[in-house]
Write a protein that holds these residues in place. Structure first.
Motif, PDB file in Angstrom:
ATOM      1  N   LEU A  54       0.740  -1.244  -0.163  1.00  0.00           N
ATOM      2  CA  LEU A  54       0.207   0.137   0.142  1.00  0.00           C
ATOM      3  C   LEU A  54       0.797   1.145  -0.071  1.00  0.00           C
ATOM      4  O   LEU A  54       1.890   1.133   0.762  1.00  0.00           O
ATOM      5  CB  LEU A  54      -0.882  -0.069   1.141  1.00  0.00           C
ATOM      6  N   PRO A  55       0.342   2.373  -0.783  1.00  0.00           N
ATOM      7  CA  PRO A  55       1.297   3.452  -0.696  1.00  0.00           C
ATOM      8  C   PRO A  55       1.576   3.974   0.574  1.00  0.00           C
ATOM      9  O   PRO A  55       0.565   4.089   1.475  1.00  0.00           O
ATOM     10  CB  PRO A  55       0.464   4.640  -1.624  1.00  0.00           C
ATOM     11  N   ASN A  56       2.726   4.678   0.673  1.00  0.00           N
ATOM     12  CA  ASN A  56       3.150   5.314   2.101  1.00  0.00           C
ATOM     13  C   ASN A  56       2.339   6.537   2.434  1.00  0.00           C
ATOM     14  O   ASN A  56       1.999   6.670   3.384  1.00  0.00           O
ATOM     15  CB  ASN A  56       4.594   5.479   1.936  1.00  0.00           C
ATOM     16  N   GLY A  57       2.099   7.291   1.504  1.00  0.00           N
ATOM     17  CA  GLY A  57       1.513   8.452   1.639  1.00  0.00           C
ATOM     18  C   GLY A  57       2.024   9.862   1.885  1.00  0.00           C
ATOM     19  O   GLY A  57       1.290  10.791   2.049  1.00  0.00           O
ATOM     20  N   ASN A  58       3.245   9.850   2.429  1.00  0.00           N
ATOM     21  CA  ASN A  58       4.060  10.888   2.510  1.00  0.00           C
ATOM     22  C   ASN A  58       4.840  11.611   1.583  1.00  0.00           C
ATOM     23  O   ASN A  58       4.979  10.964   0.601  1.00  0.00           O
ATOM     24  CB  ASN A  58       5.212  10.761   3.629  1.00  0.00           C
ATOM     25  N   PRO A  59       4.854  13.036   1.379  1.00  0.00           N
ATOM     26  CA  PRO A  59       4.478  13.785   2.551  1.00  0.00           C
ATOM     27  C   PRO A  59       2.832  14.362   2.737  1.00  0.00           C
ATOM     28  O   PRO A  59       2.272  14.010   1.444  1.00  0.00           O
ATOM     29  CB  PRO A  59       5.262  15.106   2.285  1.00  0.00           C
ATOM     30  N   HIS A  60       2.421  14.350   3.911  1.00  0.00           N
ATOM     31  CA  HIS A  60       1.154  14.700   3.964  1.00  0.00           C
ATOM     32  C   HIS A  60       0.793  16.090   4.619  1.00  0.00           C
ATOM     33  O   HIS A  60       1.611  16.713   5.700  1.00  0.00           O
ATOM     34  CB  HIS A  60       0.616  13.641   4.903  1.00  0.00           C
ATOM     35  N   PRO A  61       0.002  16.934   4.165  1.00  0.00           N
ATOM     36  CA  PRO A  61      -0.969  16.300   3.042  1.00  0.00           C
ATOM     37  C   PRO A  61      -0.230  16.484   1.625  1.00  0.00           C
ATOM     38  O   PRO A  61       0.934  17.216   1.413  1.00  0.00           O
ATOM     39  CB  PRO A  61      -2.196  17.451   3.109  1.00  0.00           C
ATOM     40  N   GLY A  62      -0.938  16.148   0.649  1.00  0.00           N
ATOM     41  CA  GLY A  62      -0.334  16.133  -0.590  1.00  0.00           C
ATOM     42  C   GLY A  62      -0.972  15.026  -1.663  1.00  0.00           C
ATOM     43  O   GLY A  62      -1.838  14.489  -1.162  1.00  0.00           O
ATOM     44  N   PRO A  63      -0.547  15.120  -2.934  1.00  0.00           N
ATOM     45  CA  PRO A  63      -0.917  14.242  -3.823  1.00  0.00           C
ATOM     46  C   PRO A  63      -0.747  12.681  -3.486  1.00  0.00           C
ATOM     47  O   PRO A  63      -1.341  11.792  -3.867  1.00  0.00           O
ATOM     48  CB  PRO A  63      -0.531  14.583  -5.066  1.00  0.00           C
ATOM     49  N   LYS A  64       0.571  12.501  -2.936  1.00  0.00           N
ATOM     50  CA  LYS A  64       0.577  10.993  -2.609  1.00  0.00           C
ATOM     51  C   LYS A  64      -0.005  10.550  -1.364  1.00  0.00           C
ATOM     52  O   LYS A  64      -0.578   9.529  -1.448  1.00  0.00           O
ATOM     53  CB  LYS A  64       2.158  11.010  -2.059  1.00  0.00           C
ATOM     54  N   PHE A  65      -0.516  11.605  -0.405  1.00  0.00           N
ATOM     55  CA  PHE A  65      -1.604  11.145   0.461  1.00  0.00           C
ATOM     56  C   PHE A  65      -2.844  10.897  -0.385  1.00  0.00           C
ATOM     57  O   PHE A  65      -3.575   9.804   0.173  1.00  0.00           O
ATOM     58  CB  PHE A  65      -1.684  12.073   1.603  1.00  0.00           C
ATOM     59  N   ASP A  66      -3.296  11.586  -1.234  1.00  0.00           N
ATOM     60  CA  ASP A  66      -4.578  11.371  -1.744  1.00  0.00           C
ATOM     61  C   ASP A  66      -4.621   9.999  -2.544  1.00  0.00           C
ATOM     62  O   ASP A  66      -5.557   9.434  -2.522  1.00  0.00           O
ATOM     63  CB  ASP A  66      -4.703  12.672  -2.834  1.00  0.00           C
ATOM     64  N   TYR A  67      -3.499   9.754  -3.184  1.00  0.00           N
ATOM     65  CA  TYR A  67      -3.285   8.565  -3.813  1.00  0.00           C
ATOM     66  C   TYR A  67      -3.088   7.509  -2.978  1.00  0.00           C
ATOM     67  O   TYR A  67      -4.004   6.204  -3.346  1.00  0.00           O
ATOM     68  CB  TYR A  67      -1.952   8.695  -4.370  1.00  0.00           C
ATOM     69  N   LYS A  68      -2.840   7.630  -1.480  1.00  0.00           N
ATOM     70  CA  LYS A  68      -2.909   6.610  -0.842  1.00  0.00           C
ATOM     71  C   LYS A  68      -4.309   6.096  -0.165  1.00  0.00           C
ATOM     72  O   LYS A  68      -4.674   4.918  -0.512  1.00  0.00           O
ATOM     73  CB  LYS A  68      -2.140   6.846   0.757  1.00  0.00           C
ATOM     74  N   LEU A  69      -5.132   7.104   0.041  1.00  0.00           N
ATOM     75  CA  LEU A  69      -6.516   6.879   0.146  1.00  0.00           C
ATOM     76  C   LEU A  69      -7.333   6.419  -1.046  1.00  0.00           C
ATOM     77  O   LEU A  69      -8.129   5.652  -0.738  1.00  0.00           O
ATOM     78  CB  LEU A  69      -7.030   8.383   0.664  1.00  0.00           C
ATOM     79  N   ALA A  70      -7.084   6.892  -2.097  1.00  0.00           N
ATOM     80  CA  ALA A  70      -7.463   6.473  -3.402  1.00  0.00           C
ATOM     81  C   ALA A  70      -7.251   4.908  -3.708  1.00  0.00           C
ATOM     82  O   ALA A  70      -8.231   3.974  -3.847  1.00  0.00           O
ATOM     83  CB  ALA A  70      -7.360   7.286  -4.530  1.00  0.00           C
ATOM     84  N   TRP A  71      -6.155   4.398  -3.280  1.00  0.00           N
ATOM     85  CA  TRP A  71      -5.833   3.169  -3.359  1.00  0.00           C
ATOM     86  C   TRP A  71      -6.544   2.333  -2.327  1.00  0.00           C
ATOM     87  O   TRP A  71      -6.792   1.102  -2.581  1.00  0.00           O
ATOM     88  CB  TRP A  71      -4.155   2.997  -3.128  1.00  0.00           C
ATOM     89  N   MET A  72      -6.584   2.697  -1.172  1.00  0.00           N
ATOM     90  CA  MET A  72      -7.237   2.019  -0.295  1.00  0.00           C
ATOM     91  C   MET A  72      -8.655   1.717  -0.551  1.00  0.00           C
ATOM     92  O   MET A  72      -9.401   0.756  -0.086  1.00  0.00           O
ATOM     93  CB  MET A  72      -7.013   2.568   1.362  1.00  0.00           C
ATOM     94  N   ALA A  73      -9.337   2.867  -1.099  1.00  0.00           N
ATOM     95  CA  ALA A  73     -10.820   2.678  -1.360  1.00  0.00           C
ATOM     96  C   ALA A  73     -10.841   1.864  -2.503  1.00  0.00           C
ATOM     97  O   ALA A  73     -11.820   0.957  -2.442  1.00  0.00           O
ATOM     98  CB  ALA A  73     -11.166   3.992  -1.856  1.00  0.00           C
ATOM     99  N   ARG A  74      -9.784   1.483  -3.635  1.00  0.00           N
ATOM    100  CA  ARG A  74     -10.012   0.581  -4.450  1.00  0.00           C
ATOM    101  C   ARG A  74      -9.717  -0.720  -4.035  1.00  0.00           C
ATOM    102  O   ARG A  74     -10.407  -1.787  -4.399  1.00  0.00           O
ATOM    103  CB  ARG A  74      -8.933   0.875  -5.642  1.00  0.00           C
ATOM    104  N   LEU A  75      -8.705  -0.988  -2.892  1.00  0.00           N
ATOM    105  CA  LEU A  75      -8.503  -2.134  -2.571  1.00  0.00           C
ATOM    106  C   LEU A  75      -9.797  -2.659  -1.769  1.00  0.00           C
ATOM    107  O   LEU A  75     -10.117  -3.832  -1.765  1.00  0.00           O
ATOM    108  CB  LEU A  75      -7.358  -1.926  -1.273  1.00  0.00           C
ATOM    109  N   ARG A  76     -10.602  -1.694  -1.111  1.00  0.00           N
ATOM    110  CA  ARG A  76     -11.623  -2.341  -0.469  1.00  0.00           C
ATOM    111  C   ARG A  76     -12.691  -2.657  -1.399  1.00  0.00           C
ATOM    112  O   ARG A  76     -13.511  -3.856  -1.038  1.00  0.00           O
ATOM    113  CB  ARG A  76     -12.294  -0.929   0.488  1.00  0.00           C
ATOM    114  N   GLN A  77     -12.866  -2.191  -2.214  1.00  0.00           N
ATOM    115  CA  GLN A  77     -13.462  -2.743  -3.472  1.00  0.00           C
ATOM    116  C   GLN A  77     -13.090  -4.030  -4.065  1.00  0.00           C
ATOM    117  O   GLN A  77     -14.126  -4.968  -4.053  1.00  0.00           O
ATOM    118  CB  GLN A  77     -13.840  -1.818  -4.740  1.00  0.00           C
TER     119      GLN A  77
END
Length: 265
Positions: free
Chosen positions: A115-138
């Motif tokens: 799963l993506p690390n998401g740092n630095p937070h906030p920013g596009p990498k953190f947004d990607y992390k959350l989007a990836w987690m949502a897709r994983l849940r699906q």
């Protein structure tokens, strides 16, 4: 049957340590993350010589996952079901990163994730992390609907609770501990998946990662981000879990330790 997850942090740099671990602990199925190798550059022949089938989803220099199956226990090996979740990386035109691999093996569905690390937070990498987690849940919901025994193993890059880190204040600003990251992980558990390590260690205090910096290993300043989530069918078969912490202390070791679960039947 033993299933395990191990962020190896570069297969070429850690191959001796990986081979030691496989020979000494002999997991039936081992999920690797951060292999940092393209498929054609992965040293699969050396692992096959140990009796393991190798399936990789690699990427040059970054990311990459692999699933190893002990053919002495499962002669037919594993069959690939899916690679990738169909989600673009955080950079324009980057394409999909190599972070997901799913197989059928020994009557189970096994998915290996980084799963993506998401740092630095906030920013596009953190947004990607959350989007990836949502897709994983699906995807996990789709696996659930098939009503087959399943395990989703890997480096989730989420510290679920404060007792999963040596000092919550020290990591408070990190993407691994943000409320959004924790909430996304909690939703997976709320869907009915069982956190194997948490189930048998309800008080926490179990680490799977120690940074190379600030003498984190020597001071035992670690945290838990490598998880094994089980469907109800496998949760009922869970008999033991563990972290092979000693392997973290070896020469030129990964900054993660292997995590495993023992399943009866």
């Amino acid at each position: 049957m033993k299933i395990a997850t191990y962020n190896i942090n570069g297969i070429k740099a850690r191959l001796p340590r990986l081979k030691e671990w496989l020979e000494e602990t002999r997991p039936t199925v081992a999920c690797l993350q951060e292999i940092k190798s393209q498929d054609d550059g992965f040293p699969g022949d050396e692992l096959e010589a140990l009796g393991y089938q190798v399936i990789t989803h690699g990427q040059k220099a970054f990311n990459g996952v692999a699933i190893l199956t002990d053919t002495k226990v499962v002669p037919e090996g594993a069959k690939e079901v899916q690679r990738g979740l169909g989600i673009e990386g955080p950079k324009d035109g980057e394409g999909e990163q190599a972070r997901y691999l799913e197989v059928d093996v020994a009557g189970m569905r096994i998915a290996c994730i980084y799963l993506p690390n998401g740092n630095p937070h906030p920013g596009p990498k953190f947004d990607y992390k959350l989007a990836w987690m949502a897709r994983l849940r699906q995807r996990m919901a789709a696996i659930w609907s098939e009503e087959i025994p399943a395990a989703i193993l890997g480096d989730y890059n989420v510290i679920p609770e404060d007792n999963d880190v040596w000092a919550a204040k020290a990591m408070a600003s990190d993407a691994l501990m943000q409320p959004e990251s924790r909430a996304a992980y909690a939703r997976l558990l709320g869907d009915g998946w069982t956190d194997a390590v948490r189930t048998l260690n309800p008080r926490g205090g179990v680490w799977t990662y120690w940074d190379y910096q600030a003498a984190a290993w020597q001071r035992d300043h670690g945290f838990r981000i490598d998880h094994i989530l089980l469907s109800p069918e496998l949760a009922d078969r869970l008999t033991a879990v563990g972290v092979d912490k000693e392997h973290r202390g070896r020469e030129k070791a990964s900054d993660h330790a292997p995590v495993w679960a023992l399943l009866k039947g």
